[in-house]
Write an enzyme that holds these catalytic residues in place. Structure first.
Site, PDB file in Angstrom:
ATOM      1  CG  ASN A   9      -1.717   1.215   1.428  1.00  0.00           C
ATOM      2  OD1 ASN A   9      -1.749   2.079   0.547  1.00  0.00           O
ATOM      3  ND2 ASN A   9      -2.383   1.338   2.567  1.00  0.00           N
ATOM      4  CE  LYS A  11      -0.079   3.093   4.859  1.00  0.00           C
ATOM      5  NZ  LYS A  11       0.006   3.172   6.305  1.00  0.00           N
ATOM      6  CG  HIS A  97      -5.684   1.972   5.418  1.00  0.00           C
ATOM      7  ND1 HIS A  97      -5.209   2.855   6.360  1.00  0.00           N
ATOM      8  CD2 HIS A  97      -4.703   1.078   5.197  1.00  0.00           C
ATOM      9  CE1 HIS A  97      -3.972   2.492   6.680  1.00  0.00           C
ATOM     10  NE2 HIS A  97      -3.636   1.424   5.992  1.00  0.00           N
ATOM     11  CD  GLU A  99      -2.754   5.405   6.930  1.00  0.00           C
ATOM     12  OE1 GLU A  99      -2.769   5.449   5.687  1.00  0.00           O
ATOM     13  OE2 GLU A  99      -1.845   4.829   7.569  1.00  0.00           O
ATOM     14  CD  GLU A 169      -3.357  -2.447   7.324  1.00  0.00           C
ATOM     15  OE1 GLU A 169      -2.260  -2.696   6.791  1.00  0.00           O
ATOM     16  OE2 GLU A 169      -3.977  -1.404   7.102  1.00  0.00           O
ATOM     17  N   GLY A 175       2.798   2.217  10.811  1.00  0.00           N
ATOM     18  CA  GLY A 175       3.748   3.320  10.659  1.00  0.00           C
ATOM     19  C   GLY A 175       4.531   3.649  11.914  1.00  0.00           C
ATOM     20  CB  SER A 214       5.523  -1.905  11.991  1.00  0.00           C
ATOM     21  OG  SER A 214       5.129  -0.570  12.253  1.00  0.00           O
TER      22      SER A 214
HETATM   23  P1  13P Z   1       3.196   0.297   7.644  1.00  0.00           P
HETATM   24  O1  13P Z   1       3.699  -0.970   7.013  1.00  0.00           O
HETATM   25  O2  13P Z   1       3.918   1.521   7.152  1.00  0.00           O
HETATM   26  O3  13P Z   1       3.110   0.195   9.116  1.00  0.00           O
HETATM   27  O4  13P Z   1       1.685   0.500   7.112  1.00  0.00           O
HETATM   28  C1  13P Z   1       0.814  -0.553   7.179  1.00  0.00           C
HETATM   29  C2  13P Z   1      -0.415  -0.188   6.447  1.00  0.00           C
HETATM   30  O5  13P Z   1      -1.137   0.702   6.849  1.00  0.00           O
HETATM   31  C3  13P Z   1      -0.713  -0.914   5.203  1.00  0.00           C
HETATM   32  O6  13P Z   1      -2.001  -0.637   4.764  1.00  0.00           O
END
Ligand code: 13P
Length: 255
Positions: A9, A11, A97, A99, A169, A175, A214
């Protein structure tokens, strides 16, 4: 054989040029691995899907989107429809997601509308679920997952459930560089699998469950080896071709 999906992803990262380069680097790395058994997916920002499609043409790497709107067309300024993504050759769409839930107020009800519309288009939805740190600390992890799954999968019939990918997640692991522990991932994935099997019978057994938060080249081996983990949804590490390739290699060694 264990099913494995390694999904990146990206982002809100990369421009057109950077997306092309990232795909090229992945293609070079993958030619050194023979006959890939895992599915490999990248989800760039909308603006870069066309270049990613051009660059990945006839390759083993799949591509998808990070979001969509559930109406097929119309006066919805700023939104992107599923037919638009289908036309670009997307085979997966990430939805719900954390976010999007946190910053764009996406509700479980809206996510459910997206799941249904995506399924109807023949694309695979990757529905993200997961608890915040506060929810974990107040022992409400499983009631949160239950709500997200129950509303998100409302009106999904058992024969359709295995066309959906579920990504667990935990928000606190995204992150932060602090992935969930093996025990925490095992516990959550077992719980999700049980939920799916109780609700959808044997069809629930074949749903692909991804872990995200992560995930990196150090922890991939332990986490991807877990029984009910069928791959990862990877943010930061998917922007580094070497790291993403090394996670793919790990997945290949586990299958
Ligand atoms: P990270 O791997 O940067 O922690 O992000 C995970 C994520 O949100 C994948 O959708």
């Amino acid at each position: 054989m264990k099913k494995m999906l390694i999904a990146g992803n990206w982002k809100m990262n990369t421009n057109v040029v950077q997306s092309k380069k990232l795909c090229e680097d992945l293609l070079v790395g993958l030619t050194q691995m023979n006959s890939l058994k895992s599915k490999v997916l990248v989800c760039p920002p909308f603006t870069n899907i066309q270049i990613v499609s051009d660059t990945l043409k006839n390759s083993v790497i799949l591509y998808g989107a990070q979001n969509c709107y559930y109406e097929p067309q119309g006066a919805f300024t700023g939104e992107i429809s599923i037919p638009m993504l289908s036309h670009l050759g997307c085979t997966y769409i990430i939805i719900g997601h954390s976010e999007r839930r946190a910053y764009f107020s996406e509700t479980d009800e809206a996510i459910n509308k997206k799941v249904i519309a995506i399924l109807n288009s023949g694309i695979t939805p990757i529905m993200c679920i997961g608890e915040t740190l506060e929810e974990r600390q107040s022992n409400s992890t499983f009631s949160v997952l239950e709500r997200q799954l129950t509303i998100g999968l409302n009106n999904i019939t058992p024969d359709k459930i295995s066309d959906i990918v579920i990504a667990y997640e935990p928000v606190w692991a995204i992150g932060t560089g602090i992935a969930a522990t093996t025990e925490q991932v095992h516990e959550a994935h077992t719980w999700i699998r049980n939920y799916l099997t109780e609700k959808f019978g044997q069809f629930g057994q074949s749903v692909i469950l991804l872990y995200g938060g992560s995930l990196n080249s150090e922890n991939a081996d332990t986490l991807l080896k877990l029984d009910d983990v069928n791959g990862g949804l990877i943010g930061g590490a998917s922007l580094k071709p070497d790291v993403f390739l090394s996670i793919i290699k790990t997945a290949e060694s586990i299958i």
